[in-house]
Design a protein around this motif. Structure first.
Motif, PDB file in Angstrom:
ATOM      1  N   ASN A 186       0.685  -1.135  -0.013  1.00 11.42           N
ATOM      2  CA  ASN A 186       0.013   0.079  -0.034  1.00 11.42           C
ATOM      3  C   ASN A 186       0.856   1.239   0.052  1.00 11.42           C
ATOM      4  N   LEU A 187       1.890   1.132   0.765  1.00 12.39           N
ATOM      5  CA  LEU A 187       2.826   2.304   0.584  1.00 12.39           C
ATOM      6  C   LEU A 187       3.266   2.623  -0.770  1.00 12.39           C
ATOM      7  N   SER A 188       3.752   1.599  -1.465  1.00 11.18           N
ATOM      8  CA  SER A 188       4.298   1.648  -2.693  1.00 11.18           C
ATOM      9  C   SER A 188       3.117   2.373  -3.736  1.00 11.18           C
ATOM     10  N   VAL A 189       2.084   1.709  -3.502  1.00  6.82           N
ATOM     11  CA  VAL A 189       0.970   2.303  -4.232  1.00  6.82           C
ATOM     12  C   VAL A 189       0.902   3.882  -4.081  1.00  6.82           C
ATOM     13  N   ILE A 190       0.574   4.151  -2.542  1.00  8.75           N
ATOM     14  CA  ILE A 190       0.452   5.288  -2.404  1.00  8.75           C
ATOM     15  C   ILE A 190       1.749   6.409  -2.920  1.00  8.75           C
ATOM     16  N   GLY A 191       2.905   5.922  -2.761  1.00  5.98           N
ATOM     17  CA  GLY A 191       4.190   6.567  -3.232  1.00  5.98           C
ATOM     18  C   GLY A 191       3.884   6.781  -4.741  1.00  5.98           C
ATOM     19  N   LEU A 192       3.486   5.616  -5.485  1.00  5.43           N
ATOM     20  CA  LEU A 192       3.322   5.954  -7.047  1.00  5.43           C
ATOM     21  C   LEU A 192       2.050   7.005  -7.132  1.00  5.43           C
ATOM     22  N   GLN A 193       1.050   6.680  -6.451  1.00  2.00           N
ATOM     23  CA  GLN A 193      -0.048   7.563  -6.714  1.00  2.00           C
ATOM     24  C   GLN A 193       0.420   9.385  -6.355  1.00  2.00           C
ATOM     25  N   SER A 194       1.405   9.393  -5.190  1.00  2.00           N
ATOM     26  CA  SER A 194       1.865  10.552  -4.759  1.00  2.00           C
ATOM     27  C   SER A 194       2.670  11.232  -5.868  1.00  2.00           C
ATOM     28  N   ASN A 195       3.614  10.177  -6.337  1.00  2.00           N
ATOM     29  CA  ASN A 195       4.422  10.854  -7.690  1.00  2.00           C
ATOM     30  C   ASN A 195       3.455  11.226  -8.719  1.00  2.00           C
ATOM     31  N   VAL A 196       2.446  10.332  -9.089  1.00  2.00           N
ATOM     32  CA  VAL A 196       1.500  10.806 -10.424  1.00  2.00           C
ATOM     33  C   VAL A 196       0.860  12.214  -9.951  1.00  2.00           C
ATOM     34  N   SER A 197       0.562  12.229  -8.609  1.00  2.00           N
ATOM     35  CA  SER A 197       0.007  13.370  -8.182  1.00  2.00           C
ATOM     36  C   SER A 197       0.793  14.457  -8.211  1.00  2.00           C
ATOM     37  N   GLN A 198       2.041  14.608  -7.952  1.00  2.00           N
ATOM     38  CA  GLN A 198       2.949  15.756  -8.007  1.00  2.00           C
ATOM     39  C   GLN A 198       3.280  15.725  -9.627  1.00  2.00           C
ATOM     40  N   ASN A 199       3.260  14.681 -10.551  1.00  2.00           N
ATOM     41  CA  ASN A 199       3.497  15.151 -11.839  1.00  2.00           C
ATOM     42  C   ASN A 199       2.396  16.087 -12.221  1.00  2.00           C
ATOM     43  N   ARG A 200       0.908  15.747 -11.823  1.00  2.00           N
ATOM     44  CA  ARG A 200       0.082  16.343 -12.477  1.00  2.00           C
ATOM     45  C   ARG A 200      -0.051  17.830 -11.821  1.00  2.00           C
ATOM     46  N   LEU A 201       0.411  17.916 -10.499  1.00  2.00           N
ATOM     47  CA  LEU A 201       0.540  19.089 -10.078  1.00  2.00           C
ATOM     48  C   LEU A 201       1.596  20.039 -10.944  1.00  2.00           C
ATOM     49  N   HIS A 202       2.719  19.298 -11.191  1.00  2.00           N
ATOM     50  CA  HIS A 202       3.468  20.167 -11.830  1.00  2.00           C
ATOM     51  C   HIS A 202       3.300  20.435 -13.260  1.00  2.00           C
ATOM     52  N   ALA A 203       2.267  19.518 -14.061  1.00  2.00           N
ATOM     53  CA  ALA A 203       1.882  19.851 -15.258  1.00  2.00           C
ATOM     54  C   ALA A 203       0.762  20.971 -15.106  1.00  2.00           C
ATOM     55  N   SER A 204       0.080  20.857 -14.123  1.00  2.00           N
ATOM     56  CA  SER A 204      -0.951  22.093 -13.991  1.00  2.00           C
ATOM     57  C   SER A 204      -0.353  23.480 -13.601  1.00  2.00           C
ATOM     58  N   GLU A 205       0.754  23.430 -12.757  1.00  2.00           N
ATOM     59  CA  GLU A 205       1.426  24.484 -12.437  1.00  2.00           C
ATOM     60  C   GLU A 205       1.922  25.274 -13.897  1.00  2.00           C
ATOM     61  N   HIS A 206       2.454  24.191 -14.584  1.00  2.00           N
ATOM     62  CA  HIS A 206       3.102  24.566 -15.961  1.00  2.00           C
ATOM     63  C   HIS A 206       2.048  25.144 -16.795  1.00  2.00           C
ATOM     64  N   ASN A 207       0.862  24.581 -16.867  1.00  2.00           N
ATOM     65  CA  ASN A 207      -0.026  24.889 -17.705  1.00  2.00           C
ATOM     66  C   ASN A 207      -0.601  26.270 -17.343  1.00  2.00           C
ATOM     67  N   GLN A 208      -0.589  26.394 -15.882  1.00  2.00           N
ATOM     68  CA  GLN A 208      -1.252  27.558 -15.401  1.00  2.00           C
ATOM     69  C   GLN A 208      -0.245  28.777 -15.664  1.00  2.00           C
ATOM     70  N   ALA A 209       1.229  28.390 -15.526  1.00  2.00           N
ATOM     71  CA  ALA A 209       1.840  29.599 -15.802  1.00  2.00           C
ATOM     72  C   ALA A 209       1.989  30.068 -17.394  1.00  2.00           C
ATOM     73  N   GLN A 210       1.971  28.824 -18.095  1.00  2.00           N
ATOM     74  CA  GLN A 210       1.743  29.254 -19.715  1.00  2.00           C
ATOM     75  C   GLN A 210       0.403  30.129 -19.978  1.00  2.00           C
ATOM     76  N   ILE A 211      -0.564  29.764 -19.449  1.00  2.00           N
ATOM     77  CA  ILE A 211      -1.851  30.460 -19.522  1.00  2.00           C
ATOM     78  C   ILE A 211      -1.726  31.910 -19.234  1.00  2.00           C
ATOM     79  N   ILE A 212      -0.894  32.113 -17.752  1.00  2.00           N
ATOM     80  CA  ILE A 212      -0.895  33.403 -17.430  1.00  2.00           C
ATOM     81  C   ILE A 212       0.007  34.218 -18.478  1.00  2.00           C
ATOM     82  N   VAL A 213       1.006  33.547 -18.842  1.00  2.00           N
ATOM     83  CA  VAL A 213       1.839  34.289 -19.887  1.00  2.00           C
ATOM     84  C   VAL A 213       1.067  34.506 -21.170  1.00  2.00           C
TER      85      VAL A 213
END
Length: 398
Positions: free
Chosen positions: A225-252
């Motif tokens: 479960n910890l490995s699954v949570i870690g994987l989901q956390s990585n996916v969540s962080q990647n999505r957050l980074h993508a969202s932040e990147h898209n947000q920054a691009q939209i602001i630009v």
């Protein structure tokens, strides 16, 4: 399992030993397994299970929030109107909330890892206590065998002594024999209890083995479960980074649009005319009398050269009308830099008998201008220009 409270007293002369009321037997400083170990271990397992359930529910909540955020980002990409600008603010708030929830998830994961370590420590302690119990059982068996041998020797000595004494000592011998029988009974009782202890130790060992297997299985589940949570956390962080990147691009992009809108809303307007009737020489026609000037940085340069210089790129309307007093026609050119945009004919009337023949020729063009480009009107010959009826106009429309 419950312990068997036992108190044994073995008296042989002035020597004896005492067994405690614990399921373990003290020997050489070791401590046996008590029921509190199992209760503590079961409590730890229940805490682990409850923590795991909370973590799974938290991960599910995080996945739901990520899906909602993905829908908001998709909607945001469709356009840049006021509603989508509000969605950017909402997306920022949800991103901050998701980062906060992710920190809580990391904290819960650390707590769960610490609980697993405590559980492993408890199992190790129980295993050590079980080994001490086995050693105590071996020592007890050795002591039991020793006293059994002592009892046999004592019985033989009593038998020899009984054959050698007189009848007057029979009463004392009988009492001594009674003590021997009592001692034998106690030794037998000790042997029985030793067997019970051995049986209890065996069952406790089986329970510990089963509990250890259950703990290992539970630990594997936690690690999975910890490995699954870690994987989901990585996916969540990647999505957050993508969202932040898209947000920054939209602001630009929004800032670029705002810049373009500001640039489009810049006003540039110029109208200049002749002051009086004059004969204009061939070449660039000058319009020195400024009627309107908005957003013009170098009016004196325009008055001196007759050329409008662009300071703000965009689309412009360029218009010129010139009145002519003469019987012959003439033409003038509307130019961008050195290129002619249009030619305008001002007609004449060679058949007129009046001294003055007035005619007007006008031209209007739309032109794309970059910074540094110029607009001007020019003639190939000297002509009589009617000043109050001849003007140049330049307007930036976007």
């Amino acid at each position: 399992m419950v312990g068997y409270p036992m108190v044994f007293l073995l008296a042989a002369g002035s020597c004896g030993f005492l067994l405690s009321n614990k399921t373990g037997i003290l020997s050489g400083g070791g401590q046996g397994v008590v029921d509190n170990h199992y209760l503590s271990l079961m409590d730890a397992l229940r805490v682990q299970t409850h923590s795991l359930s909370q973590m799974e529910a938290f991960v599910l909540k995080q996945q739901i929030e990520l899906n909602a955020m993905k829908q908001e980002v998709t909607k945001l990409k469709a356009g840049y109107n006021t509603t989508e600008s509000q969605a950017i603010v909402i997306l920022k708030n949800e991103t901050n909330s998701l980062l906060y929830d992710n920190k809580k998830l990391q904290l819960n994961q650390d707590i769960l890892t610490h609980t697993v370590e405590v559980l492993n420590s408890s199992i190790t302690s129980i295993q050590k206590d079980n080994e001490a119990l086995k050693l105590d059982n071996v020592l007890l068996k050795v002591k039991t065998d020793f006293w059994q041998n002592e009892t046999v020797n004592l019985k033989q000595r009593f038998s020899t002594f009984f054959n050698s004494i007189s009848a007057s000592d029979l009463s004392n011998i009988t009492n001594l024999q009674r003590d021997v029988f009592s001692l034998q009974s106690k030794v037998s009782d000790i042997g029985l209890r030793q067997k019970v202890l051995s049986s209890n130790a065996f069952f406790r060992s089986q329970d510990i083995h089963a509990l250890s297997n259950q703990s290992k299985a539970f630990q594997k589940r936690i690690e999975h479960n910890l490995s699954v949570i870690g994987l989901q956390s990585n996916v969540s962080q990647n999505r957050l980074h993508a969202s932040e990147h898209n947000q920054a691009q939209i602001i630009v992009e929004l800032k670029d649009i705002e810049t373009k809108l500001d640039h489009m809303n810049e006003t540039v307007a110029l109208t200049a005319c002749f002051v009086y009737d004059t004969t204009s020489e061939a070449g660039t026609i000058k319009f020195p009398a400024i009627k309107t000037a908005i957003g013009i940085t170098d009016l004196s340069g325009f008055q001196n050269t007759g050329k409008f210089t662009c300071d703000k790129s965009g689309i412009y309307i360029f218009s010129v009308f010139i009145a002519h007093d003469g019987k012959d026609y003439f033409e003038y050119f509307m130019n961008k830099n050195t290129n002619s945009l249009s030619r305008v004919i001002v007609s004449g009337d060679t058949q007129s008998s009046t001294p003055h023949t007035y005619h007007t020729g006008s031209g209007t063009v739309v032109v794309q201008m970059d910074v540094g480009d110029t607009l001007h009107a020019s003639m190939t010959s000297s002509e009589e220009i009617e000043g109050r009826y001849s003007c140049l106009t330049v307007i930036k429309i976007r």
